[in-house]
Scaffold this motif. Structure first.
Motif, PDB file in Angstrom:
ATOM      1  N   ALA A   5     -33.159  93.901   0.084  1.00 13.39           N
ATOM      2  CA  ALA A   5     -32.863  95.037  -0.793  1.00 13.39           C
ATOM      3  C   ALA A   5     -31.367  95.282  -0.936  1.00 13.39           C
ATOM      4  CB  ALA A   5     -33.564  96.285  -0.266  1.00 13.39           C
ATOM      5  N   CYS A   6     -30.664  95.464   0.189  1.00 11.56           N
ATOM      6  CA  CYS A   6     -29.234  95.811   0.126  1.00 11.56           C
ATOM      7  C   CYS A   6     -28.307  94.619   0.378  1.00 11.56           C
ATOM      8  CB  CYS A   6     -28.918  96.918   1.119  1.00 11.56           C
ATOM      9  SG  CYS A   6     -29.090  96.446   2.855  1.00 11.56           S
ATOM     10  N   THR A   7     -28.856  93.487   0.770  1.00 12.63           N
ATOM     11  CA  THR A   7     -28.143  92.225   1.056  1.00 12.63           C
ATOM     12  C   THR A   7     -27.210  92.319   2.256  1.00 12.63           C
ATOM     13  OG1 THR A   7     -26.213  92.567  -0.383  1.00 12.63           O
ATOM     14  CG2 THR A   7     -28.208  91.672  -1.417  1.00 12.63           C
ATOM     15  N   ASP A   8     -27.244  93.422   3.010  1.00  8.58           N
ATOM     16  CA  ASP A   8     -26.436  93.516   4.225  1.00  8.58           C
ATOM     17  C   ASP A   8     -27.146  92.794   5.368  1.00  8.58           C
ATOM     18  OD1 ASP A   8     -24.471  94.974   3.001  1.00  8.58           O
ATOM     19  OD2 ASP A   8     -25.282  96.924   3.606  1.00  8.58           O
ATOM     20  N   VAL A   9     -26.374  92.322   6.321  1.00  9.34           N
ATOM     21  CA  VAL A   9     -26.931  91.712   7.524  1.00  9.34           C
ATOM     22  C   VAL A   9     -27.011  92.797   8.589  1.00  9.34           C
ATOM     23  CG1 VAL A   9     -26.637  89.971   9.313  1.00  9.34           C
ATOM     24  CG2 VAL A   9     -26.042  89.441   6.945  1.00  9.34           C
ATOM     25  N   MET A  10     -28.211  93.223   8.883  1.00  8.92           N
ATOM     26  CA  MET A  10     -28.432  94.304   9.830  1.00  8.92           C
ATOM     27  C   MET A  10     -29.355  93.824  10.942  1.00  8.92           C
ATOM     28  SD  MET A  10     -26.708  96.760   8.351  1.00  8.92           S
ATOM     29  CE  MET A  10     -27.297  98.311   9.044  1.00  8.92           C
ATOM     30  N   SER A  11     -29.396  94.580  12.030  1.00 10.68           N
ATOM     31  CA  SER A  11     -30.301  94.281  13.129  1.00 10.68           C
ATOM     32  C   SER A  11     -30.639  95.583  13.848  1.00 10.68           C
ATOM     33  CB  SER A  11     -29.679  93.289  14.104  1.00 10.68           C
ATOM     34  OG  SER A  11     -30.594  92.891  15.090  1.00 10.68           O
ATOM     35  N   PRO A  12     -31.940  95.825  14.131  1.00 12.82           N
ATOM     36  CA  PRO A  12     -33.088  94.966  13.872  1.00 12.82           C
ATOM     37  C   PRO A  12     -33.551  95.033  12.419  1.00 12.82           C
ATOM     38  CG  PRO A  12     -33.807  96.988  14.896  1.00 12.82           C
ATOM     39  CD  PRO A  12     -32.305  97.047  14.864  1.00 12.82           C
ATOM     40  N   VAL A  13     -34.507  94.163  12.088  1.00 17.07           N
ATOM     41  CA  VAL A  13     -35.056  94.097  10.735  1.00 17.07           C
ATOM     42  C   VAL A  13     -36.569  94.025  10.823  1.00 17.07           C
ATOM     43  CG1 VAL A  13     -33.031  93.005   9.711  1.00 17.07           C
ATOM     44  CG2 VAL A  13     -34.833  91.584  10.730  1.00 17.07           C
ATOM     45  N   LEU A  14     -37.207  94.234   9.678  1.00 17.07           N
ATOM     46  CA  LEU A  14     -38.647  94.048   9.572  1.00 17.07           C
ATOM     47  C   LEU A  14     -38.904  92.791   8.736  1.00 17.07           C
ATOM     48  CD1 LEU A  14     -41.462  96.558   9.243  1.00 17.07           C
ATOM     49  CD2 LEU A  14     -41.352  94.782   7.500  1.00 17.07           C
ATOM     50  N   VAL A  15     -39.721  91.895   9.255  1.00 15.66           N
ATOM     51  CA  VAL A  15     -40.043  90.637   8.585  1.00 15.66           C
ATOM     52  C   VAL A  15     -41.449  90.742   8.021  1.00 15.66           C
ATOM     53  CG1 VAL A  15     -40.267  88.137   8.824  1.00 15.66           C
ATOM     54  CG2 VAL A  15     -38.543  89.371  10.153  1.00 15.66           C
ATOM     55  N   ALA A  16     -41.562  90.692   6.701  1.00 12.57           N
ATOM     56  CA  ALA A  16     -42.865  90.799   6.044  1.00 12.57           C
ATOM     57  C   ALA A  16     -43.703  89.558   6.327  1.00 12.57           C
ATOM     58  CB  ALA A  16     -42.673  90.978   4.537  1.00 12.57           C
ATOM     59  N   GLN A  17     -45.009  89.741   6.338  1.00  9.46           N
ATOM     60  CA  GLN A  17     -45.910  88.628   6.612  1.00  9.46           C
ATOM     61  C   GLN A  17     -46.389  87.943   5.348  1.00  9.46           C
ATOM     62  OE1 GLN A  17     -46.625  87.336   9.989  1.00  9.46           O
ATOM     63  NE2 GLN A  17     -44.676  88.362   9.665  1.00  9.46           N
ATOM     64  N   CYS A  18     -45.537  87.879   4.368  1.00  9.75           N
ATOM     65  CA  CYS A  18     -45.828  87.104   3.176  1.00  9.75           C
ATOM     66  C   CYS A  18     -45.442  85.651   3.429  1.00  9.75           C
ATOM     67  CB  CYS A  18     -45.055  87.658   1.978  1.00  9.75           C
ATOM     68  SG  CYS A  18     -43.255  87.717   2.226  1.00  9.75           S
ATOM     69  N   ALA A  19     -45.761  84.788   2.472  1.00  4.63           N
ATOM     70  CA  ALA A  19     -45.443  83.364   2.640  1.00  4.63           C
ATOM     71  C   ALA A  19     -43.945  83.131   2.727  1.00  4.63           C
ATOM     72  CB  ALA A  19     -46.049  82.564   1.489  1.00  4.63           C
ATOM     73  N   GLU A  20     -43.145  83.980   2.066  1.00  5.97           N
ATOM     74  CA  GLU A  20     -41.693  83.810   2.055  1.00  5.97           C
ATOM     75  C   GLU A  20     -41.002  84.461   3.247  1.00  5.97           C
ATOM     76  OE1 GLU A  20     -43.471  84.847  -0.468  1.00  5.97           O
ATOM     77  OE2 GLU A  20     -43.356  83.120  -1.829  1.00  5.97           O
ATOM     78  N   ARG A  21     -41.731  85.284   4.016  1.00  2.00           N
ATOM     79  CA  ARG A  21     -41.154  85.987   5.170  1.00  2.00           C
ATOM     80  C   ARG A  21     -39.896  86.757   4.782  1.00  2.00           C
ATOM     81  NH1 ARG A  21     -45.546  84.530   6.974  1.00  2.00           N
ATOM     82  NH2 ARG A  21     -45.888  83.762   9.089  1.00  2.00           N
ATOM     83  N   HIS A  22     -40.009  87.622   3.780  1.00  6.06           N
ATOM     84  CA  HIS A  22     -38.855  88.400   3.345  1.00  6.06           C
ATOM     85  C   HIS A  22     -38.395  89.349   4.448  1.00  6.06           C
ATOM     86  CE1 HIS A  22     -40.283  87.502  -0.936  1.00  6.06           C
ATOM     87  NE2 HIS A  22     -39.101  86.943  -0.811  1.00  6.06           N
ATOM     88  N   VAL A  23     -37.083  89.497   4.560  1.00  7.46           N
ATOM     89  CA  VAL A  23     -36.466  90.330   5.587  1.00  7.46           C
ATOM     90  C   VAL A  23     -35.911  91.592   4.941  1.00  7.46           C
ATOM     91  CG1 VAL A  23     -34.551  90.472   7.224  1.00  7.46           C
ATOM     92  CG2 VAL A  23     -35.922  88.390   7.085  1.00  7.46           C
ATOM     93  N   ILE A  24     -36.182  92.744   5.556  1.00  6.72           N
ATOM     94  CA  ILE A  24     -35.663  94.017   5.057  1.00  6.72           C
ATOM     95  C   ILE A  24     -35.158  94.829   6.242  1.00  6.72           C
ATOM     96  CG2 ILE A  24     -37.956  95.110   5.141  1.00  6.72           C
ATOM     97  CD1 ILE A  24     -37.136  96.751   2.675  1.00  6.72           C
ATOM     98  N   CYS A  25     -33.999  95.447   6.096  1.00  7.84           N
ATOM     99  CA  CYS A  25     -33.454  96.266   7.182  1.00  7.84           C
ATOM    100  C   CYS A  25     -34.271  97.554   7.291  1.00  7.84           C
ATOM    101  CB  CYS A  25     -31.976  96.564   6.957  1.00  7.84           C
ATOM    102  SG  CYS A  25     -31.625  97.669   5.570  1.00  7.84           S
ATOM    103  N   LEU A  26     -34.177  98.230   8.427  1.00 12.55           N
ATOM    104  CA  LEU A  26     -35.016  99.398   8.676  1.00 12.55           C
ATOM    105  C   LEU A  26     -34.651 100.573   7.771  1.00 12.55           C
ATOM    106  CD1 LEU A  26     -35.536  99.420  12.544  1.00 12.55           C
ATOM    107  CD2 LEU A  26     -36.833  98.265  10.749  1.00 12.55           C
ATOM    108  N   ASP A  27     -33.380 100.705   7.404  1.00 11.76           N
ATOM    109  CA  ASP A  27     -32.989 101.783   6.494  1.00 11.76           C
ATOM    110  C   ASP A  27     -33.644 101.589   5.118  1.00 11.76           C
ATOM    111  OD1 ASP A  27     -31.478 102.994   8.421  1.00 11.76           O
ATOM    112  OD2 ASP A  27     -29.586 102.079   7.782  1.00 11.76           O
TER     113      ASP A  27
END
Length: 393
Positions: free
Chosen positions: A280-302
């Motif tokens: 969403a925001c293209t920032d590198v953050m940690s921790p993150v949530l990894v979706a269980q889709c085929a692409e394993r999209h990563v989204i920060c918690l904010d």
């Protein structure tokens, strides 16, 4: 000419006599403060050099043990043996699914302050002893649960989606800061003390006696090994238990916990050890949530919290009869509903209560019930299915 000189000497002596008690008082006060500071520093230093562990002997009574920071497992055995009246070389120390070797230091075994360790005596029967010896040989390669990282089972080796586009430019990819790798990849929702998403610690116990005296034949290699039953076996070293099945659970790592103070595992939240940008925001953050889709999209918690609040305001959560009231991947990928709804605890107390209320209302409607149309009411009609009004997620 002599009179002023005598007068000056008299005045000097008078001032000195008046100031002497004050100087003495200041000297005593300074000495008292110095002693207090010295005692405080000594106490603080002694506390920082000590390690407190809680020992459960033969799965029965427990007691605290104070040791020095650099103490070894052999030192712990000496202390417990002296307190229990047994030979130290007969004792076995078990922590987080492993038997700790005598020459290992407690710090090297990743024992945090006020950890619970199990100290047991060897089994009396020769058959059981032979079984334990064989299990010890098989389990020598078991990694410590305190340093286990299962993020690889959730996050692909190569990123896809928006992350791939960003990583094709090597110069820009190097510009992103890489977070340091943590010892643990676990996050939980602490429901007792913190009431928030916190780092977690993985522990294991015997499924039969519920004691932490089970030593593993192998360690978990993926989240399914932790979440699904009957995946990993071992040998319970309690005197009167023949348990063979491991039961994993998680605790909050932000504070000391008792035996029954367990927390819900948030298996989609993990450290961003590979530095993947948020979709969403293209920032590198940690921790993150990894979706269980085929692409394993990563989204920060904010961004995940903003995504949840937006969908909640629009009543766009999806009701699934098995999963419950949930959301898919933020990119809209198919077959990506979040199965553990406690991930929505990132909403905070107020928004999560609203989420629970909306979920109960949606469940009622799906089951054929009717809500009162009066503004602010929302009560179920009398002929609604029994128990739906009190349903909580």
């Amino acid at each position: 000419m002599r009179s002023p000189s005598l007068l000056s000497l008299f005045l000097f002596c008078l001032c000195l006599s008046l100031l002497s008690p004050l100087c003495l008082s200041l000297s005593l006060l300074s000495l008292s403060l110095s002693l207090s500071l010295s005692l405080s520093l000594s106490l603080s230093l002694s506390l920082s050099l000590s390690l407190s562990v809680y020992v459960r002997f033969n799965s029965s009574h427990g007691f605290p043990v104070e040791l020095e920071q650099g103490s070894s497992v052999a030192d712990l055995k000496e202390t417990v043996g002296r307190l229990q009246g047994v030979q130290p070389d007969q004792l076995r120390v078990i922590f987080a699914g492993r038997e700790l070797h005598s020459d290992s230091t407690l710090q090297g075994c990743d024992l945090p302050e006020q950890s619970t360790v199990h100290v047991v005596l060897p089994p009396s029967s020769s058959a059981r002893h032979s079984e334990l010896v064989l299990q010890q040989r098989l389990g020598r390669g078991v990694n410590s649960l305190t340093r286990l990282d299962l993020s690889a089972s959730r996050l692909h080796a190569t990123s896809t989606g928006l992350a791939v586009i960003l990583e094709t430019d090597q110069s820009s990819a190097r510009a992103y800061p890489r977070p340091r790798e943590a010892h643990s990849s676990f996050y939980v929702f602490c429901k007792t003390v913190c009431r928030a998403v916190q780092p977690g610690k993985l522990r294991v116990r015997c499924r039969n006696c519920k004691q932490g005296t089970l030593t593993l034949s192998r360690g978990p290699s993926c989240w399914d090994d932790v979440l699904l039953p009957d995946r990993i076996h071992g040998v319970c070293q309690s005197q009167n238990c023949d348990g063979r099945v491991a039961e994993f659970y998680l605790k909050c790592a932000a504070h000391p916990t008792c035996d029954n103070d367990t927390s819900v595992a948030l298996d989609l939240i993990m450290p961003n050890v590979r530095g993947v940008p948020c979709i969403a925001c293209t920032d590198v953050m940690s921790p993150v949530l990894v979706a269980q889709c085929a692409e394993r999209h990563v989204i920060c918690l904010d961004c995940f919290q903003l995504y949840c609040v937006t969908r909640l305001n629009e009543r766009q959560f999806i009701f699934d009869p098995v999963v419950g009231y949930s959301l898919p991947c933020a990119a809209g990928c198919p077959d990506s509903l979040i199965k553990e709804v406690h991930h929505f605890r990132v909403l905070g107390e107020e928004q999560y209560e609203r989420y629970q209320r909306y979920a109960a209302e949606e469940c009622l409607l799906q089951m054929g019930g009717v809500l009162c149309p009066a503004p602010g009411c929302g009560a179920a009609q009398d002929d609604a299915p029994i128990g739906v009004e009190n349903m909580m997620i």
